[in-house]
Motif scaffolding. Structure first.
Motif, short mmCIF file in Angstrom:
data_model
loop_
_atom_site.label_atom_id
_atom_site.label_comp_id
_atom_site.label_asym_id
_atom_site.label_seq_id
_atom_site.Cartn_x
_atom_site.Cartn_y
_atom_site.Cartn_z
N VAL A 2 30.92 34.50 51.71
CA VAL A 2 31.44 35.88 51.84
C VAL A 2 32.61 36.16 50.90
CG1 VAL A 2 31.57 37.57 53.72
CG2 VAL A 2 31.39 35.16 54.28
N PRO A 3 33.59 35.24 50.79
CA PRO A 3 34.72 35.57 49.90
C PRO A 3 34.25 35.78 48.46
CG PRO A 3 35.21 33.60 51.18
CD PRO A 3 33.79 33.93 51.44
N VAL A 4 33.23 35.02 48.06
CA VAL A 4 32.77 35.13 46.68
C VAL A 4 32.19 36.52 46.44
CG1 VAL A 4 31.15 34.25 44.98
CG2 VAL A 4 32.38 32.68 46.49
N SER A 5 31.31 36.96 47.37
CA SER A 5 30.71 38.28 47.13
C SER A 5 31.80 39.35 47.18
CB SER A 5 29.60 38.57 48.14
OG SER A 5 30.06 38.32 49.41
N ALA A 6 32.83 39.16 48.04
CA ALA A 6 33.93 40.14 48.09
C ALA A 6 34.67 40.15 46.75
CB ALA A 6 34.89 39.81 49.22
N ALA A 7 34.90 38.93 46.19
CA ALA A 7 35.64 38.86 44.94
C ALA A 7 34.83 39.53 43.82
CB ALA A 7 35.92 37.41 44.59
N LEU A 8 33.52 39.29 43.81
CA LEU A 8 32.68 39.91 42.77
C LEU A 8 32.73 41.43 42.90
CD1 LEU A 8 29.65 37.46 42.90
CD2 LEU A 8 31.39 37.60 41.13
N GLN A 9 32.62 41.88 44.16
CA GLN A 9 32.65 43.33 44.42
C GLN A 9 34.00 43.88 43.93
OE1 GLN A 9 30.05 45.11 45.50
NE2 GLN A 9 31.38 46.84 45.00
N GLY A 10 35.09 43.11 44.23
CA GLY A 10 36.43 43.55 43.84
C GLY A 10 36.55 43.68 42.33
N ILE A 11 36.00 42.68 41.62
CA ILE A 11 36.07 42.73 40.15
C ILE A 11 35.37 43.99 39.65
CG2 ILE A 11 35.19 41.61 38.07
CD1 ILE A 11 35.77 38.92 39.40
N LYS A 12 34.22 44.25 40.27
CA LYS A 12 33.44 45.42 39.82
C LYS A 12 34.24 46.70 40.09
CE LYS A 12 29.01 47.65 40.15
NZ LYS A 12 27.68 47.70 40.72
N THR A 13 34.80 46.80 41.32
CA THR A 13 35.57 47.99 41.69
C THR A 13 36.68 48.24 40.68
OG1 THR A 13 35.21 47.35 43.98
CG2 THR A 13 36.84 49.07 43.59
N ILE A 14 37.39 47.15 40.33
CA ILE A 14 38.56 47.32 39.46
C ILE A 14 38.12 47.69 38.04
CG2 ILE A 14 40.45 46.07 38.36
CD1 ILE A 14 40.82 44.62 41.03
N ILE A 15 37.09 46.97 37.54
CA ILE A 15 36.73 47.23 36.12
C ILE A 15 36.16 48.63 35.95
CG2 ILE A 15 35.35 46.40 34.20
CD1 ILE A 15 35.45 43.68 35.36
N THR A 16 35.49 49.12 37.00
CA THR A 16 34.89 50.45 36.85
C THR A 16 35.85 51.54 37.29
OG1 THR A 16 33.96 50.18 39.02
CG2 THR A 16 32.55 49.61 37.17
N SER A 17 37.13 51.19 37.56
CA SER A 17 38.05 52.21 38.11
C SER A 17 38.43 53.21 37.02
CB SER A 17 39.31 51.53 38.65
OG SER A 17 40.14 51.17 37.58
N PRO A 18 38.90 54.40 37.43
CA PRO A 18 39.20 55.46 36.46
C PRO A 18 40.32 55.07 35.48
CG PRO A 18 39.59 56.21 38.73
CD PRO A 18 39.07 54.83 38.83
N LEU A 19 41.08 54.01 35.79
CA LEU A 19 42.18 53.62 34.89
C LEU A 19 41.66 53.35 33.48
CD1 LEU A 19 44.27 51.16 37.08
CD2 LEU A 19 44.95 53.40 36.28
N ALA A 20 40.40 52.88 33.42
CA ALA A 20 39.86 52.52 32.10
C ALA A 20 39.83 53.73 31.18
CB ALA A 20 38.47 51.96 32.28
#
Length: 1633
Positions: free
Chosen positions: A1365-1383
């Protein structure tokens, strides 16, 4: 008559609530008879009747208020009879004194009643001289008794009391002088009695209301007290004038004065020390007293261990009261209530049944001695010297018997003073004070009276302790040494040998070490003096003291001492029991000194050990019980240090025999020893006892009462007979230890024991009890010749004696044992709570015993206890019932699927609960029953609504009681009892509502279930289950009708609780007339009741608020609720919305306030469920939109909440709490996100044109600074980082840098930790969205560092290739951050690019293949890399270092030996190859496609052997096919030239196909299908490829032919194949993508 009344009182009190039928039986008329004695002319009889009434009230608290009322009424009606005034005031005082033993108390108004009666009596005292004395005494007695009710009640009457006290005494010196000249002997007697009474009430006030003793109150009390001190000096003159009969009243005033001064801080009356000390010294030196009265305190001031010298060990017998009276200098037996009527309301000293104040003459001297000890440490050295010299003078002056008396008193006073000095840690004074004191003490060491010698030795020791100088101690020791060497007389040898012992005892081994050798040698010599056994006794006693106090320093003298002890044991005649007793003490002390060394095997140790055992054996054979008891305690010591060397097979039978002894001491020693043995070797102890019983059955010489219930049965039986507190407590412990170690193995045996004790039918008031009493009298007559038969006879002829049912105390203990057995079984094995498993276990092993098979017995026992007469037993029974429901609620009934085993006991549970709700049941039992009701309803055992209604109606009826308001029916108990009951009802309803809402929520979340299970064969059981379970909302249907009133009451209760938790400085804000459920008078006790019931209520209110949209319109029924719910409110409704807004605010503040206050500092004793309830309430509440808005608008509130939660995590460990905390944090963060979104949209609407100010919204503004304490994001980060580091300490860089750090290999987290870390990571990933772009850049480095760290630490391969579970959460987190509007924010482009690149670099670094991490999960790492490539392509294009790293990782994965890794790698590569940005994908295609083709070509040589390998090949082919599709038209031929030959190489020739393994065939079919699909797609290119290589063409054709030829057979096979063969692929795909 007095004796009969006292015995009756004691009997009723020991019967407790079971005496109820006796009291209510009209033919006996017990209360009427006792009350009639209150009018008896004798004061002693009146007091005894009052005491008897107090006992009745303590036994039956429901009688307390009616009895008080009756006495009050009689006093008012019979004001003119002196006996009535005196008798009924005694009774009222006694009843008030008993209140502290009744936890439910009395109504507050009774206090006012007593004050008004007392005031009235005092006011009217002067009107009628015939009644003056009685009225004065009665008035003050009642006020003194009132004080025992404690500060919460007295606080209201204090101003009045202070006024009354001031008025009793003259205001000034002048008035005092004037008073002397007035009055006759009668008025003086009344005056003195009145003042004594006032001082007595003051003393009671100071003793019982210490909280009210402010400096101001003490100052106001000192005025009358100082006046009383001055008056004391005038009294002798008054007595001279008016006659000696005033002496008693004057003595009473002095007694009261000394008593109150001893309780006040001496600093308050420093000014009067001189006069006071003159009085005190005159009092105990008998200056004005012709009688030779001695104090009774000397024994209690001497050390308990010295009792052997004074012969007072006799206090350890059953007939202590008689023995005590035979002692020299004993006041025992002279105590009687009439000596001091105030004792009727004071607490009874521990261990005494009835208060027995001593005669006035003795009491005054006792009080003066005690006060002297309090004052002495505060007196100047000059005065100390004067007094000590005066003492020596007094002793010299007195002669004969008087000298003895004076000396005894003086010594007691000196001991009291030395004790006071030691307690105050002050010194004795300069040299001359010491000299004077030493002379006084040394003189008494040669006194012929042994008690004085003891006191002198004790005083010497205490002096050494207080002076504490080595030279002084040396001088004292030397004096005794010299004396002992020269003296020949018994008296001085005994006195000085004790002096040595006392010196060592009080100075300790270190302080007196240098004298040890001399002391020991002298005492060893004295102990051998056969000419005087007295000298031997005292010397051995001192030796024992020295051994005890020296500890390890004595080790060198152990051998000689031990050999002396053995010699004396063999040579001293047994008739000198004192010597043998002291030898026992020495032996015990020596064993302790050697200590754990006794386990050793060296020669010297073996000798010491065998000597000890021989000594014990000799003492065991002694005829005297004291020596036998000493032997047992020595063996007990030995067993503690060297358990292997104590022979239990002989010791246990000996102890069992002693259990039936007629000597209390022996029974005590035996039980104490059994208690210790049972801690370690319970099983052996029980076996030896049973084998002894069998032997006893064979020969009748051993008399025992062990039956088939074994030693445990005997101990349960003893609980009924023994009255000694220590003994009973040891029996409880022994049984407890046996239970802990044996109950689970011998379940039936222990349950039968408990059942036999509980099932004993007590027909109270029936024939049994009376017969027994008669019988006991007979048996006492019968057994005068032989004590022993009385005890041992109990097991013999059952026919002649009626059996005595176990007493209620024993039965309560049995009910507690039942609860402990359930708990032990739960910790031992879960099979105890699983009927199916238990039955199968029993079938395999018929001897095995499991709790669930005894369920009917458990229910029956709990039922019997819960419906008993005894209130304590009812409580224990309800507790047991609750435990049973909790533990067995979910146990299914194997024979009726869908049902649980408790269902068949519905009637029993209902019947056990119903009596507890009857109107005359005490509040505490009703409260407990409410708790059981809510447990039963919430347990889900009962599925039928009609059955549930029975128990539910009990709660409904209680709820009506709650709504009746404060001033309902006539009250028997205090207001806090009503509070307790009402709160228990509300708590029970809250618990039921919480469960109901939970069921409802679960039912709503899975509505599709019945439909699905209809067409599925396997789920038939589940379907059955669904049919019988009540409709999902049924429990809520039961609560729904009550909700409007419940919600109102719950909110009111929370408001009360919130006010009561305010710190003391806000007490002025509390409502003056109390809250909804408490009155201001009982506020302190009410707090405790609120504290135990607020948490479920908070949770229930949160559920109710969030389900009704914050109780919209719930408060005012006339407000239409619909409009105020809709967001766009019509203008007309604005007035109602305002009230809704306000009530919303109030409720939010109330709920958050209560929660935050509690979570800030949850007391350690609060159950963890409360913390959970509170967190769940917060979570539930924040789910509702209104609450979200509220908390988001007030950011500081949200920050405070998060800070408090962070603190909570630091103190509370369970992961359930931490999970719940993350849920609350998540809701808080969501609330803030929604709020920010709203702000952005409104900002966006306002400034459609200008987009510039957009970035500054969110935390961090334009600068990106987050202020700790004000920033929500910062608070959240603190808390989340704490959780992560707690579960993954490796994330903390400091840990790594510390020199002691050993790098940990990542390992799988336990399931709960994994969920926690996953939740934490997903919240972390949300945080940047709360910040402005600048703020986002402040926290992103940390967030990304943590998320990639979690990925590194938790990416561990699992057996079934599932993703943790932590791994899938971390992957999801990476995706959330990289695709965030800050880019997309231009100003931050370079920063952002740097961040993304360095994060990817970290992931690449972590995923480097490494020997130290063989179990790293490459797939998850690859997935992370792919996420970066896909989502942040623009930032990563052309960064060659990263590109090379990524390619390496893919290459490693392709070359992996694990087919699963290959398959996933192909899938991920496909997504990279297909990426829309060609700039990104092309390098990868160029670098990795050749390797892929190579791998796929190699398959021809090693065909796949497993489904996983086959899947890897299939995924690879899929990538190739896609590459063919992506290629331009002109390159298609080359691409197909790679794909088609590879596929054809997978085809088997027609001969091999039949014998090929299944996987190989599948590959053949897969290749053939693909080829047949590709041909038509690219016909031209396909032809070219096939044409170029004729051997390919032939292979393909033959395969197609073979396929068509056996098409029918194939068709059948193909139908079967997908279901069987393709299963793994399908399953794998569904579970991983």
């Amino acid at each position: 008559m007095v004796c009969a009344l006292k015995e009756l009182g004691s009997l009723v009190q020991s019967l407790s609530a079971t005496a109820s039928p006796l009291i209510q039986e009209p033919s006996i008329g017990l209360l009427e008879t006792v009350t009639s004695v209150l009018l008896h002319p004798s004061m002693a009889a009146r007091l005894a009747a009052a005491w008897c009434l107090r006992c009745v009230a303590v036994a039956l608290p429901y009688q307390l208020t009616p009895l008080l009322d009756r006495c009050a009424e009689r006093i008012n009606n019979l004001k003119s009879s002196p006996e009535a005034v005196s008798g009924y005031s005694f009774a009222m005082a006694a009843l008030l004194g008993g209140v502290h033993q009744c936890p439910l108390g009395i109504p507050h108004s009774k206090g006012k009643l007593v004050v008004s009666i007392a005031e009235d009596l005092l006011r009217t005292a002067a009107q009628n001289s015939r009644l003056s004395l009685q009225r004065t005494q009665a008035g003050w007695l009642l006020l003194g008794a009132l004080m025992t009710l404690g500060p919460s009640l007295v606080r209201y009457h204090l101003p009045k009391m202070l006024l009354l006290w001031r008025n009793v005494f003259p205001r000034s010196q002048k008035e005092l002088e004037a008073e002397k000249a007035r009055g006759d002997s009668f008025t003086w007697q009344v005056t003195l009695e009145g003042r004594a009474g006032a001082l007595c009430a003051m003393r009671s006030f100071v003793a019982h209301c210490p909280d009210l003793l402010t400096e101001d109150v003490i100052r106001r009390l000192m005025t009358p007290i100082e006046c009383a001190m001055t008056m004391m000096s005038h009294v002798p003159a008054i007595i001279k004038v008016h006659g000696a009969h005033l002496k008693a009243s004057a003595a009473m005033v002095r007694l009261r004065l000394y008593d109150i001064l001893a309780l006040l801080p001496p600093k308050t009356y420093e000014g009067s020390f001189n006069a006071l000390l003159r009085e005190l010294v005159a009092e105990f030196t008998l200056t004005d007293n012709s009688a030779n009265t001695t104090t009774s305190l000397l024994r209690s001031l001497c050390h308990y261990d010295d009792s052997v010298l004074m012969g007072s060990w006799l206090q350890e017998t059953d007939h202590k009261s008689i023995e005590d009276q035979l002692q020299p200098n004993s006041a025992s037996g002279s105590g009687a209530l009439e000596h001091d009527p105030s004792s009727i309301y004071l607490r009874v000293p521990v261990g005494e049944a009835i208060p027995g104040p001593l005669p006035l003459g003795v009491s005054v001297i006792d009080a003066s001695v005690a006060l002297f000890g309090v004052v002495f440490p505060h007196v100047s050295f000059k005065h100390r010297l004067q007094m000590l010299d005066h003492f020596a003078e007094c002793i010299k002056q007195a002669k004969g018997v008087r000298q003895q008396a004076v000396q005894l008193n003086i010594f007691t006073a000196v001991l009291s003073a030395l004790k006071g000095l030691a307690e105050n840690k002050s010194t004795l004074g300069p040299e001359e004070v010491r000299k004077s004191a030493l002379a006084l003490v040394m003189g008494a060491l040669d006194n012929p009276n042994p008690i004085l010698r003891c006191a002198a030795g004790e005083a010497l020791g205490r002096m050494a302790q207080v002076v504490g100088e080595a030279t002084f101690i040396a001088r004292m020791a030397q004096t005794s040494f010299d004396k002992l060497k020269s003296a020949r007389d018994v008296v001085s040898r005994t006195g000085h040998s004790l002096a040595l012992g006392c010196l060592h005892r009080y100075v300790g081994g270190i302080g007196s070490g240098q004298h040890l050798k001399t002391s020991v040698s002298i005492l060893l010599a004295l102990a051998q003096d056969g000419s005087s056994h007295e000298v031997q006794t005292w010397a051995l006693h001192s030796l024992a003291l020295i051994v005890d106090s020296s500890g390890p320093m004595y080790r060198g003298y152990v051998e000689p001492t031990l050999s002396l002890v053995l010699t004396l044991l063999l040579t001293v005649p047994p008739s000198h029991t004192e010597v043998h007793q002291c030898l026992g003490r020495c032996l015990g002390a020596l064993i302790t000194t050697v200590g754990p060394e006794l386990q050793g095997n060296g020669a010297t140790i073996s000798t010491i050990r065998s000597s000890c055992l021989v000594g014990c054996a000799i003492m065991q054979d002694h005829s005297d019980s004291l020596v036998q008891a000493a032997a047992i305690s020595c063996l007990q010591q030995l067993h503690m240090f060297a358990p292997r060397h104590v022979n239990l097979s002989s010791l246990v039978p000996c102890l069992c025999v002693h259990l039936c002894s007629s000597h209390l001491l022996l029974r005590r020693a035996a039980v104490a020893c059994l208690r210790q043995l049972a801690q370690r070797e319970a099983a052996e102890v029980c076996e030896y006892a049973m084998s002894l019983a069998k032997r006893a059955g064979d020969n009748n010489t051993i008399k025992l009462n062990i039956t088939e219930t074994g030693l445990e049965g005997v101990l349960f039986g003893m609980l009924d007979r023994e009255t000694d507190r220590k003994l009973c407590s040891d029996i409880h412990d022994t049984l407890g230890h046996m239970l802990s170690s044996l109950a689970v193995e011998k379940l039936s045996h222990w349950l039968k024991l408990c059942k036999d004790v509980l099932a004993a039918t007590t027909d109270v008031g029936g024939a049994v009890t009376f017969e027994v009493e008669k019988d006991e009298e007979d048996s006492e007559k019968k057994d005068e010749m032989d004590d022993d038969t009385m005890f041992t006879g109990l097991g013999e002829d059952d026919k002649s004696k009626p059996s005595v049912a176990p007493r209620w105390v024993t039965r309560v203990f049995a009910a507690d044992c039942l609860c402990r057995i359930i708990l032990l079984c739960e910790n031992a094995d879960k099979t105890h709570f699983d009927l199916a498993a238990a039955r199968s276990a029993q079938a395999k092993n018929p001897k095995g015993d499991l709790l669930v098979l005894h369920l009917s017995d458990l229910i029956r026992m709990a039922f019997m206890a819960a419906t008993d007469h005894s209130n304590q037993l009812r409580m224990a029974g309800l507790q047991a019932l609750e435990d049973i429901i909790k533990k067995f609620a979910s146990v299914p009934e194997p024979e009726f699927p869908g049902h649980v085993i408790l269902e068949q006991y519905q009637a029993n549970v209902g019947a056990a609960l119903r009596p507890a709700f009857s109107p005359d049941t005490p509040s505490d039992i009703t409260a407990k029953a409410c708790q059981v009701c809510s447990t039963w309803i919430g347990s889900g055992v009962v599925s039928d609504l009609n059955d549930l209604r029975r128990v539910h109606n009990l709660l409904v009826s209680s709820l009506d009681k709650v709504q009746a308001g404060k001033g309902s029916s006539s009250q028997l108990y205090s207001e806090s009892a009503t509070t307790m009951e009402k709160l228990a009802v509300l708590k029970a309803w809250a618990e039921v509502y919480v469960v109901a809402m939970k069921i409802k929520k679960e039912a709503e979340s899975k509505p599709a279930k019945p439909v699905r299970s209809g067409d599925d064969d396997e789920d038939e059981d589940e379907d059955d289950l669904g049919a019988d379970v009540l409709p999902p909302d049924s429990l809520i249907m039961l609560v729904q009708p009550e909700l409007p009133s419940l919600s109102r009451l719950w909110l009111a209760m929370l408001r009360d609780y919130a006010l009561l938790t305010l710190p003391a400085e806000f007490s002025s804000q509390l409502p003056p007339d109390g809250g909804a459920f408490y009155t201001p008078e009982t506020i302190d006790t009410a707090r405790l009741h609120y504290r135990s019931s607020w948490a479920p209520v908070l949770h229930a209110v949160a559920l109710w608020l969030s389900s009704t949209g914050f109780g919209v319109g719930g408060e005012k029924d006339e407000v239409p609720s619909a409009p105020s719910k809709t967001p766009g409110i019509p203008p007309g409704a604005s007035s109602t919305t305002k009230t809704f807004e306000e009530s919303l605010k109030d409720r939010m503040h109330l709920m958050l306030g209560v929660s935050i206050e509690f979570l800030c500092f949850p007391r350690p004793e609060e159950p963890i469920e409360y913390v959970m309830s509170c967190l769940q309430a917060l979570c539930t509440m924040l789910e509702s939109p209104c609450a979200k808005t509220h908390i988001a608008e007030d950011q500081l509130l949200a920050v405070e909440l998060l800070n408090v939660l962070h603190r909570l995590l630091l103190t509370r460990d369970p992961s359930a709490v931490q999970l719940q905390v993350t849920a609350v944090v998540q809701e808080t963060i969501r609330a803030a996100q929604d709020h920010l979104q709203r702000q952005k949209t409104s900002k966006g609407k306002e400034e459609d044109g200008e987009k510039d100010s957009q970035p500054s919204l969110g935390e961090g503004g334009d600068t990106g600074e987050l202020v700790p304490g004000k920033s929500l994001v910062f608070a959240a980060m603190e808390l989340l980082v704490f959780i992560l580091v707690r579960h993954l300490p490796q994330l903390n860089t400091r840990v790594k840098e510390s020199p002691s750090h050993v790098p940990l290999r990542p390992q799988r987290l336990p399931e709960e930790s994994a969920r926690l870390v996953a939740n934490t990571v997903s919240i972390l990933a949300e945080l940047p969205s709360l910040c402005s772009p600048a703020g986002g850049m402040t926290i992103l480095p940390t967030v990304l560092f943590l998320i990639t760290g979690v990925l590194r630490e938790t990416a561990v391969k699992t057996a079934d290739n599932s993703v943790p579970v932590p791994v899938s959460a971390a992957l999801q987190g990476i995706k959330t951050i990289i695709t965030s509007p800050l880019a997309r924010v231009e100003s931050l482009q370079t920063q952002w690019t740097g961040l993304v690149r360095s994060s990817l670099a970290s992931v690449l670094e972590y995923s480097q293949p490494d020997e130290s991490r063989p179990d790293m999960d490459e797939v998850s790492m690859l997935t992370a890399i792919t996420l970066f490539l896909l989502s942040a392509s623009s930032e990563l294009v052309g960064v060659t270092v990263l590109q090379k790293g990524c390619m390496d990782r893919f290459r490693n994965a392709l070359n992996s030996s694990d087919p699963w890794v290959q398959a996933r790698c192909y899938q991920l590569l496909l997504s990279v190859f297909q990426h829309s940005s060609r700039a990104l994908s092309t390098p990868y295609i160029h670098a990795l496609a050749p390797l892929m083709v190579e791998k796929l070509k190699a398959v021809e040589r090693s065909r796949p052997g497993t489904a996983a390998e086959l899947q890897a090949v299939q995924e690879g082919i899929r990538v190739l096919e896609n590459l063919v599709g992506m290629g331009e038209e002109q390159n298609r031929v080359q691409l197909l030239a790679l794909l088609v030959p590879t596929l054809i190489s997978y085809l088997l020739d027609e001969n091999a196909i039949s014998s090929a393994p299944q996987v190989s065939k599948s590959l053949h079919d897969f290749a053939l299908q693909n080829l047949m699909r590709i041909g038509p797609l690219y016909p031209a290119a396909f032809k070219i490829v096939i044409g170029a290589a004729p051997e390919l063409k032939t292979r393909l054709e033959s395969a197609i032919r073979a396929n068509q030829a056996s098409s029918k057979a194939k068709a059948a096979a193909r139908q079967a194949q997908p279901t069987v063969q393709a299963a793994p692929t399908i399953k794998l795909k569904t579970s991983f993508f």
